[in-house]
Design a protein around this motif. Structure first.
Motif, PDB file in Angstrom:
ATOM      1  N   GLU A 145     100.086 -41.160  96.628  1.00  0.00           N
ATOM      2  CA  GLU A 145      99.992 -41.741  97.972  1.00  0.00           C
ATOM      3  C   GLU A 145     100.937 -41.036  98.938  1.00  0.00           C
ATOM      4  O   GLU A 145     100.590 -40.790 100.086  1.00  0.00           O
ATOM      5  CB  GLU A 145     100.309 -43.237  97.915  1.00  0.00           C
ATOM      6  N   ARG A 146     102.122 -40.693  98.466  1.00  0.00           N
ATOM      7  CA  ARG A 146     103.105 -40.002  99.307  1.00  0.00           C
ATOM      8  C   ARG A 146     102.599 -38.623  99.721  1.00  0.00           C
ATOM      9  O   ARG A 146     102.710 -38.220 100.875  1.00  0.00           O
ATOM     10  CB  ARG A 146     104.434 -39.886  98.553  1.00  0.00           C
ATOM     11  N   GLU A 147     101.996 -37.891  98.778  1.00  0.00           N
ATOM     12  CA  GLU A 147     101.466 -36.564  99.087  1.00  0.00           C
ATOM     13  C   GLU A 147     100.283 -36.644 100.053  1.00  0.00           C
ATOM     14  O   GLU A 147     100.149 -35.814 100.947  1.00  0.00           O
ATOM     15  CB  GLU A 147     101.038 -35.851  97.800  1.00  0.00           C
TER      16      GLU A 147
ATOM     17  N   SER B 101     101.024 -42.964 107.302  1.00  0.00           N
ATOM     18  CA  SER B 101     101.959 -43.689 106.445  1.00  0.00           C
ATOM     19  C   SER B 101     101.334 -43.972 105.090  1.00  0.00           C
ATOM     20  O   SER B 101     100.107 -43.954 104.938  1.00  0.00           O
ATOM     21  CB  SER B 101     102.351 -45.020 107.104  1.00  0.00           C
ATOM     22  N   ALA B 102     102.182 -44.262 104.109  1.00  0.00           N
ATOM     23  CA  ALA B 102     101.692 -44.590 102.768  1.00  0.00           C
ATOM     24  C   ALA B 102     100.866 -45.874 102.810  1.00  0.00           C
ATOM     25  O   ALA B 102      99.892 -46.021 102.069  1.00  0.00           O
ATOM     26  CB  ALA B 102     102.860 -44.729 101.796  1.00  0.00           C
TER      27      ALA B 102
END
Length: 180
Positions: A146-148, A156-157
């Motif tokens: 999710e961060r990538e 945003s995540a």
């Protein structure tokens, strides 16, 4: 009075170890990036152009990258953004010319390679809103966290989670026949 100064030795700069190895990146990731772009723009020729443009952009910025290890993430984000540009240009052309772009002809072996359920799944993914489609492709095809995904799409995540949830629910309704 003339001072006798011995000539200072010329010191060669040490080779930079933080440079991006474009050739290695290209060799290792070109095919993956083209596949990613094909999923986004639905056209191999445009996808190859998108990936080539992403590598050109990286080449121009390679000396100023703060973290050369982030080059693949930079390429991935460039491919997504350039794919969006391709799709926007297509929409403008269609709008102003009011002429539908001819459909790409599938190869003779495409039916053998893709079963009906794969074609239905691809069609369902292509029918999703752009944001949901990009998140699901990056998450499940590219295997990004999710961060990538958030970094690649500039969101945003929480937006990644929301788009993934909505996209999966829509796919479940279309492919699974249930309420989602």
């Amino acid at each position: 009075m003339a001072a006798d100064n011995p000539a200072r030795p010329v010191v060669e700069p040490a080779p930079r170890t933080d440079m991006v190895d474009l050739h290695a990146l290209y060799t290792a990731h070109w095919r993956y990036l083209v596949r990613l772009a094909v999923l986004l723009v639905d056209d191999v020729s445009s996808a190859e152009d998108v990936v080539q443009d992403a590598f050109v952009a990286l080449h121009k910025r390679s000396g100023s990258l703060r973290d050369p290890d982030a080059a693949l993430a930079y390429l991935r984000a460039s491919v997504v953004n350039l794919s969006r540009s391709v799709l926007r240009r297509r929409q403008v052309v269609r709008k102003h010319l009011r002429v539908a772009e001819p459909e790409a002809t599938a190869g003779a072996d495409s039916d053998v390679l893709l079963r009906d359920e794969h074609r239905a799944a691809l069609a369902a993914v292509k029918a999703l809103p752009r944001h949901q489609r990009e998140v699901l492709i990056l998450r499940y095809w590219s295997g990004l966290s999710e961060r990538e995904i958030a970094a690649a799409l500039g969101i945003s995540a929480g937006s990644v989670k929301s788009a993934a949830s909505r996209g999966l629910a829509a796919l479940h309704r279309v492919l699974g026949g249930g309420p989602g």
